[in-house]
Scaffold this motif. Structure first.
Motif, PDB file in Angstrom:
ATOM      1  N   CYS A   1      40.548  51.678  52.129  1.00 53.72           N
ATOM      2  CA  CYS A   1      39.442  50.717  52.052  1.00 53.72           C
ATOM      3  C   CYS A   1      38.891  50.524  53.463  1.00 53.72           C
ATOM      4  CB  CYS A   1      39.922  49.364  51.534  1.00 53.72           C
ATOM      5  SG  CYS A   1      40.380  49.398  49.805  1.00 53.72           S
TER       6      CYS A   1
ATOM      7  N   CYS B   1      40.712  42.916  51.885  1.00 57.47           N
ATOM      8  CA  CYS B   1      40.318  41.614  51.328  1.00 57.47           C
ATOM      9  C   CYS B   1      41.536  40.674  51.357  1.00 57.47           C
ATOM     10  CB  CYS B   1      39.814  41.789  49.906  1.00 57.47           C
ATOM     11  SG  CYS B   1      38.411  42.921  49.806  1.00 57.47           S
TER      12      CYS B   1
ATOM     13  N   THR C   1      39.443  52.161  47.478  1.00 55.55           N
ATOM     14  CA  THR C   1      38.010  52.328  47.267  1.00 55.55           C
ATOM     15  C   THR C   1      37.703  53.809  47.056  1.00 55.55           C
ATOM     16  OG1 THR C   1      37.654  50.452  48.767  1.00 55.55           O
ATOM     17  CG2 THR C   1      35.725  51.732  48.185  1.00 55.55           C
TER      18      THR C   1
HETATM   19  S1  SF4 Z   1      40.346  44.148  46.790  1.00 54.91           S
HETATM   20 FE1  SF4 Z   1      39.585  46.243  46.514  1.00 54.91          FE
HETATM   21  S2  SF4 Z   1      38.181  46.551  48.242  1.00 54.91           S
HETATM   22 FE2  SF4 Z   1      39.428  44.767  48.763  1.00 54.91          FE
HETATM   23  S3  SF4 Z   1      41.131  45.617  49.947  1.00 54.91           S
HETATM   24 FE3  SF4 Z   1      41.808  45.512  47.821  1.00 54.91          FE
HETATM   25  S4  SF4 Z   1      41.376  47.510  46.941  1.00 54.91           S
HETATM   26 FE4  SF4 Z   1      40.200  47.340  48.872  1.00 54.91          FE
END
Ligand code: SF4
Length: 399
Positions: free
Chosen positions: A22, A26, A73
């Motif tokens: 990613c 997040c 991602t």
């Molecule tokens: S929520 Fe999705 S975009 Fe965010 S770090 Fe995790 S896998 Fe990556």
């Protein structure tokens, strides 16, 4: 994509490919991900293909129905690497009469007309777009890099690239969300006219930034009542807009259920490839075998190399994966555990479970009907929306 090798025989199954990179982390995310602006597109694809070659004989006789690129991602993965992986997976198994459903998760900030057209050309025919919210406050709280306008643009670019099957991901039950915020997001989602919506309550996981904030008392996890209120608002808004609420977190236009996810809930087998991917196999003796690859990239790479160098098992379909070089987790479920699993998964879905599968556990049914948690029709026990929300507790009473 290669020409299909059609077959209506064999058990239907799906392949999941995990892409563990990613651009940023997040604060609520507990998935197996590494932050990278420039992931190893080709070497990771090489590893996935080596894992596929070693694992495919275990699934001989199955019919491939779906492929799901999740993460992480996977929308960051260069389209030619994606095409190489999809082509190899599709060539490795017979296909059913229906076209493969091939889904890829994409984040709005990484979407562009060219990137989406590239994924479409690589063979992806369904998108899962990580919108999460359409309110600037909520997106900032979730640490997301996109704003609501970018989510709207990503949807328009996806349509222009030829995607006619798009799911939007949402997260509700956000701490401190002002009144009306979720309602506005849901109205915006309906206006974007996706074929499918996946809506999850925020969960605060121990080893995340949100987990650390909650331990310090700086973040209040959502109360159960607030989760239930948001669940009910999501259910009411999306079902009145014509979506079918077919699984606790899943809503679909008619005929647009996620075939890949639905196969998990119906107990179908799946093969997971890539870092931390989970797999499920049904052995000829009726036992279920579950296994998973390591969460760490290097451990996965070492495991794939060792597995590729190991002699092939004499009977890959019937033999369990004992002493496997790649499986970090491995368990065998006997008939009793497998039956509970079927009830547990079925009670997440509006299709429920066959009453015949509840052998010995039907005494609680009248009380659960009276409490408005299940219905009994045509030999099936189906949860109501409230029942779906309490799915685990229902399964313990009925499994
Ligand atoms: S929520 Fe999705 S975009 Fe965010 S770090 Fe995790 S896998 Fe990556």
């Amino acid at each position: 994509m290669p020409s299909p090798n059609h077959s209506d025989s064999g058990k239907a199954f799906g392949v999941y490919v995990h892409f563990p990179f990613c651009e940023r982390l997040c604060p609520y995310c507990d998935f197996a991900v590494r932050v990278s602006q420039d992931p190893p597109h080709d070497s990771y694809a090489d590893g996935v293909l080596a894992e596929l070659a070693a694992r495919a004989p275990r699934y001989a006789g199955r019919t491939l129905e779906t492929i799901y690129l999740g993460g992480g991602t996977p929308g960051m993965w260069r389209p030619d690497a994606v095409a190489r992986v999809l082509g190899a997976v599709a060539r490795s198994f017979p296909r059913g009469a229906r076209a493969l459903e091939i889904t890829c998760e994409v984040n709005p900030e990484g979407a562009s007309p060219a990137a989406l057209a590239g994924l479409r050309a690589a063979g992806v025919n369904r998108l899962s777009l990580g919108v999460q919210a359409l309110a600037p406050r909520a997106l900032a709280q979730l640490g997301r890099a996109h704003d609501p306008a970018r989510a709207t643009s990503a949807m328009a670019w996806a349509r222009a690239a030829g995607f006619d099957d798009i799911s939007l991901d949402l997260i509700y039950a956000l701490p401190g969300a002002p009144a009306g915020e979720l309602a506005a997001t849901l109205a915006g989602v309906v206006a974007l006219a996706p074929e499918h919506v996946s809506a999850y309550a925020l969960t605060i996981e121990e080893r995340t930034r949100f987990g650390a904030l909650a331990r310090r008392g700086a973040l209040q996890p959502p109360e159960a009542d607030a989760v239930a209120d948001d669940f009910e608002l999501t259910h009411a808004t999306l079902t009145s807009a014509g979506f079918e609420h077919y699984e606790v977190s899943s809503f679909a236009r008619l005929g647009r259920r996620s075939r890949h996810n639905a196969s998990y809930w119906s107990g179908a087998e799946y093969l997971g490839l890539g870092v931390s991917a989970h797999s499920l196999r049904r052995l000829p003796d009726g036992r279920l075998e579950r296994f998973a690859s390591p969460r760490a990239l290097q451990a996965w790479s070492r495991g794939v190399a060792a597995l590729s160098a190991a002699p092939a098992p004499a009977d890959p379909v019937a033999a369990p994966l004992e002493a496997d070089a790649l499986a970090e987790l491995h368990e065998l479920l006997g008939p009793r555990d497998a039956a509970f699993e079927r009830v547990f998964l079925g009670l997440r879905t509006s299709d429920g479970v066959a009453e015949a599968d509840l052998v010995g556990h039907t005494a609680a049914l009248p009380d659960l009907v009276a409490a408005g948690l299940i219905t009994r029709e045509n030999g099936r026990v189906c949860p109501t929306p409230r029942g779906m929300l309490l799915g685990d507790a229902l399964a313990l009473k009925l499994g």
